[in-house]
Design a protein around this motif. Structure first.
Motif, PDB file in Angstrom:
ATOM      1  N   THR A   1       0.798  -1.224   0.000  1.00  0.00           N
ATOM      2  CA  THR A   1       0.000   0.000   0.000  1.00  0.00           C
ATOM      3  C   THR A   1       0.832   1.277   0.000  1.00  0.00           C
ATOM      4  OG1 THR A   1      -0.171  -0.052   2.421  1.00  0.00           O
ATOM      5  CG2 THR A   1      -1.898  -1.166   1.166  1.00  0.00           C
ATOM      6  N   GLU A   2       2.016   1.225   0.640  1.00  0.00           N
ATOM      7  CA  GLU A   2       2.819   2.438   0.774  1.00  0.00           C
ATOM      8  C   GLU A   2       3.984   2.508  -0.200  1.00  0.00           C
ATOM      9  OE1 GLU A   2       4.018   2.994   4.834  1.00  0.00           O
ATOM     10  OE2 GLU A   2       2.068   2.327   5.624  1.00  0.00           O
ATOM     11  N   TYR A   3       4.390   1.347  -0.741  1.00  0.00           N
ATOM     12  CA  TYR A   3       5.558   1.317  -1.636  1.00  0.00           C
ATOM     13  C   TYR A   3       5.232   0.704  -2.995  1.00  0.00           C
ATOM     14  CZ  TYR A   3       8.207   2.358   2.625  1.00  0.00           C
ATOM     15  OH  TYR A   3       8.689   2.935   3.778  1.00  0.00           O
ATOM     16  N   ASP A   4       3.930   0.614  -3.307  1.00  0.00           N
ATOM     17  CA  ASP A   4       3.481   0.092  -4.603  1.00  0.00           C
ATOM     18  C   ASP A   4       4.063  -1.276  -4.919  1.00  0.00           C
ATOM     19  OD1 ASP A   4       1.979   2.413  -5.156  1.00  0.00           O
ATOM     20  OD2 ASP A   4       3.767   3.445  -5.903  1.00  0.00           O
ATOM     21  N   GLY A   5       4.223  -2.086  -3.896  1.00  0.00           N
ATOM     22  CA  GLY A   5       4.681  -3.450  -4.106  1.00  0.00           C
ATOM     23  C   GLY A   5       6.179  -3.606  -4.248  1.00  0.00           C
ATOM     24  N   GLU A   6       6.926  -2.503  -4.172  1.00  0.00           N
ATOM     25  CA  GLU A   6       8.386  -2.559  -4.306  1.00  0.00           C
ATOM     26  C   GLU A   6       9.030  -2.356  -2.931  1.00  0.00           C
ATOM     27  OE1 GLU A   6      10.208  -3.184  -6.990  1.00  0.00           O
ATOM     28  OE2 GLU A   6       8.421  -3.464  -8.251  1.00  0.00           O
ATOM     29  N   PHE A   7       9.873  -3.280  -2.541  1.00  0.00           N
ATOM     30  CA  PHE A   7      10.521  -3.164  -1.235  1.00  0.00           C
ATOM     31  C   PHE A   7      11.448  -1.957  -1.176  1.00  0.00           C
ATOM     32  CE2 PHE A   7       9.048  -7.234   0.083  1.00  0.00           C
ATOM     33  CZ  PHE A   7       9.313  -7.327   1.450  1.00  0.00           C
ATOM     34  N   PRO A   8      11.433  -1.220  -0.058  1.00  0.00           N
ATOM     35  CA  PRO A   8      12.474  -0.203   0.150  1.00  0.00           C
ATOM     36  C   PRO A   8      13.833  -0.890   0.199  1.00  0.00           C
ATOM     37  CG  PRO A   8      11.217  -0.575   2.166  1.00  0.00           C
ATOM     38  CD  PRO A   8      10.514  -1.314   1.082  1.00  0.00           C
ATOM     39  N   ARG A   9      14.903  -0.132  -0.093  1.00  0.00           N
ATOM     40  CA  ARG A   9      16.203  -0.765  -0.303  1.00  0.00           C
ATOM     41  C   ARG A   9      17.238  -0.458   0.774  1.00  0.00           C
ATOM     42  NH1 ARG A   9      16.655  -2.366  -5.786  1.00  0.00           N
ATOM     43  NH2 ARG A   9      18.933  -2.333  -5.636  1.00  0.00           N
ATOM     44  N   THR A  10      17.065   0.598   1.544  1.00  0.00           N
ATOM     45  CA  THR A  10      18.089   0.979   2.508  1.00  0.00           C
ATOM     46  C   THR A  10      17.667   0.553   3.918  1.00  0.00           C
ATOM     47  OG1 THR A  10      17.151   3.153   3.027  1.00  0.00           O
ATOM     48  CG2 THR A  10      18.613   2.999   1.099  1.00  0.00           C
ATOM     49  N   PRO A  11      18.634   0.399   4.830  1.00  0.00           N
ATOM     50  CA  PRO A  11      18.267   0.040   6.199  1.00  0.00           C
ATOM     51  C   PRO A  11      17.286   1.021   6.840  1.00  0.00           C
ATOM     52  CG  PRO A  11      20.619  -0.301   5.871  1.00  0.00           C
ATOM     53  CD  PRO A  11      20.104   0.383   4.635  1.00  0.00           C
ATOM     54  N   ASP A  12      17.486   2.324   6.627  1.00  0.00           N
ATOM     55  CA  ASP A  12      16.593   3.310   7.230  1.00  0.00           C
ATOM     56  C   ASP A  12      15.168   3.151   6.710  1.00  0.00           C
ATOM     57  OD1 ASP A  12      18.602   4.368   8.762  1.00  0.00           O
ATOM     58  OD2 ASP A  12      18.981   6.087   7.443  1.00  0.00           O
ATOM     59  N   GLU A  13      15.027   2.945   5.393  1.00  0.00           N
ATOM     60  CA  GLU A  13      13.691   2.781   4.816  1.00  0.00           C
ATOM     61  C   GLU A  13      13.051   1.475   5.271  1.00  0.00           C
ATOM     62  OE1 GLU A  13      13.946   5.020   0.515  1.00  0.00           O
ATOM     63  OE2 GLU A  13      14.991   3.108   0.719  1.00  0.00           O
ATOM     64  N   LEU A  14      13.824   0.412   5.292  1.00  0.00           N
ATOM     65  CA  LEU A  14      13.294  -0.883   5.703  1.00  0.00           C
ATOM     66  C   LEU A  14      12.844  -0.859   7.158  1.00  0.00           C
ATOM     67  CD1 LEU A  14      15.894  -3.049   3.813  1.00  0.00           C
ATOM     68  CD2 LEU A  14      13.417  -3.306   3.562  1.00  0.00           C
ATOM     69  N   SER A  15      13.492  -0.037   7.970  1.00  0.00           N
ATOM     70  CA  SER A  15      13.123   0.061   9.385  1.00  0.00           C
ATOM     71  C   SER A  15      11.737   0.659   9.582  1.00  0.00           C
ATOM     72  CB  SER A  15      14.155   0.905  10.151  1.00  0.00           C
ATOM     73  OG  SER A  15      15.398   0.258  10.216  1.00  0.00           O
ATOM     74  N   GLU A  16      11.171   1.264   8.543  1.00  0.00           N
ATOM     75  CA  GLU A  16       9.828   1.819   8.622  1.00  0.00           C
ATOM     76  C   GLU A  16       8.762   0.734   8.550  1.00  0.00           C
ATOM     77  OE1 GLU A  16       9.071   5.041   9.204  1.00  0.00           O
ATOM     78  OE2 GLU A  16      11.240   5.303   9.451  1.00  0.00           O
ATOM     79  N   LEU A  17       9.138  -0.478   8.135  1.00  0.00           N
ATOM     80  CA  LEU A  17       8.172  -1.569   8.048  1.00  0.00           C
ATOM     81  C   LEU A  17       7.870  -2.108   9.448  1.00  0.00           C
ATOM     82  CD1 LEU A  17       9.554  -3.559   4.959  1.00  0.00           C
ATOM     83  CD2 LEU A  17       7.782  -1.783   5.013  1.00  0.00           C
TER      84      LEU A  17
END
Length: 311
Positions: free
Chosen positions: A112-128
């Motif tokens: 819903t928030e990333y249009d099906g594409e995983f974030p790539r950096t540790p900081d972005e992934l930590s938002e999950l």
């Protein structure tokens, strides 16, 4: 984390390149085969990392394979019923069922928030949801080769034994040393290799010669015979624990639409007695914990309490 110059870290050898090369060559020559090491799919790697938390890897492999057979892509997991995901987790004895809930919510965020594409950096992934710094860094490293050095219990043990300055420090800076040692832009293979070293050669009982540890010529512990390392917290006993009974509750409810307290109690322990020490009050406490975690719903009326898995 900003790049760290090896020259700024006194705990490293003056020339760290041979240390790096020796470890990578050792890993590439022979290492344990886990299926998630053969993929760069961030979803598959996230599932493996969440399952591996405080669970033996030998038990994770079949559970990971079964999970991906049932929900092969992040889209499938996001569309799944949360109760089914929690029931799967419990059926496979993966422990801490709230991790199943968080994994399902993280998949929903990706959709819903990333249009099906995983974030790539540790900081972005930590938002999950449910993804802490360690897991975020591991996924960034193993899926995208874009992480910092992973520092878990095994890595701390390796660094503590290998480098005298870490061994002798009152409050060692493991992360700075680990990032200084890691070759720039090679987090995928480096983190796999140093974690393998801690898991295979440098465990609580070291197997330096037997496992052919590649760092023996530099290692402070190997040279001095002092293999002390940071204390590793003792895992609480599972048998008879609240975790065990929480899991039994989820498994029981996964086979029924709903159960009252006195229907549920005997299904999770043979000595259940409504008014006894392990009776309704005890069971209500477990149900409250599970409800607070969003895993089940509890409905109370004047004459009975009913529990069912959350939808």
């Amino acid at each position: 984390m900003a790049d760290v110059d090896a020259d700024d870290s006194p705990a490293l050898p003056a020339d760290p390149d041979p240390v790096r090369e020796a470890l990578i060559e050792w890993y590439e020559t022979d290492h344990r085969e886990f299926p998630w090491r053969r993929t760069e799919d961030p979803y598959e790697i996230l599932v493996s990392e969440v399952m591996s938390q405080q669970t033996q890897l030998g038990r994770v492999v079949p559970a990971w394979e079964d999970f991906l057979d049932r929900w092969p892509a992040v889209t499938d997991l996001a569309a799944a019923d949360r109760g089914d995901v929690v029931a799967f987790w419990s059926d496979h004895s993966l422990g801490y069922n709230n991790r199943a809930k968080y994994l399902h919510e993280a998949a929903t965020q990706v959709e819903t928030e990333y249009d099906g594409e995983f974030p790539r950096t540790p900081d972005e992934l930590s938002e999950l949801m449910g993804v802490g710094p360690y897991t975020a860094n591991a996924v960034a490293s193993f899926a995208f080769n874009a992480g910092d050095a992973v520092v878990d219990t095994n890595v701390k043990r390796v660094l503590h034994r290998a480098f005298a300055e870490i061994h002798n420090a009152d409050d060692p800076d493991y992360e700075t040393v680990a990032n200084a040692l890691m070759p720039a832009g090679e987090s995928r293979i480096w983190n796999n290799a140093i974690m393998e070293l801690g898991g295979v050669a440098c465990g609580k009982k070291p197997r330096c010669d037997e496992a052919g540890c590649p760092w023996r010529e530099w290692c402070h512990a190997y040279q001095t015979g002092d293999f002390t390392a940071p204390d590793v917290p003792t895992q609480p006993s599972f048998e008879g624990s609240r975790r065990q009974f929480r899991g039994r509750i989820v498994r029981a409810l996964s086979n029924h639409d709903e159960l009252t307290l006195d229907e549920l109690g005997p299904k999770i322990r043979v000595d259940y007695s409504p008014d006894g020490e392990n009776g309704r009050e005890w069971l209500e406490g477990l149900l409250t914990d599970l409800a607070d975690d969003g895993l089940l719903d509890v409905e109370e009326s004047d004459d009975r309490t009913v529990a069912k898995l959350s939808e």
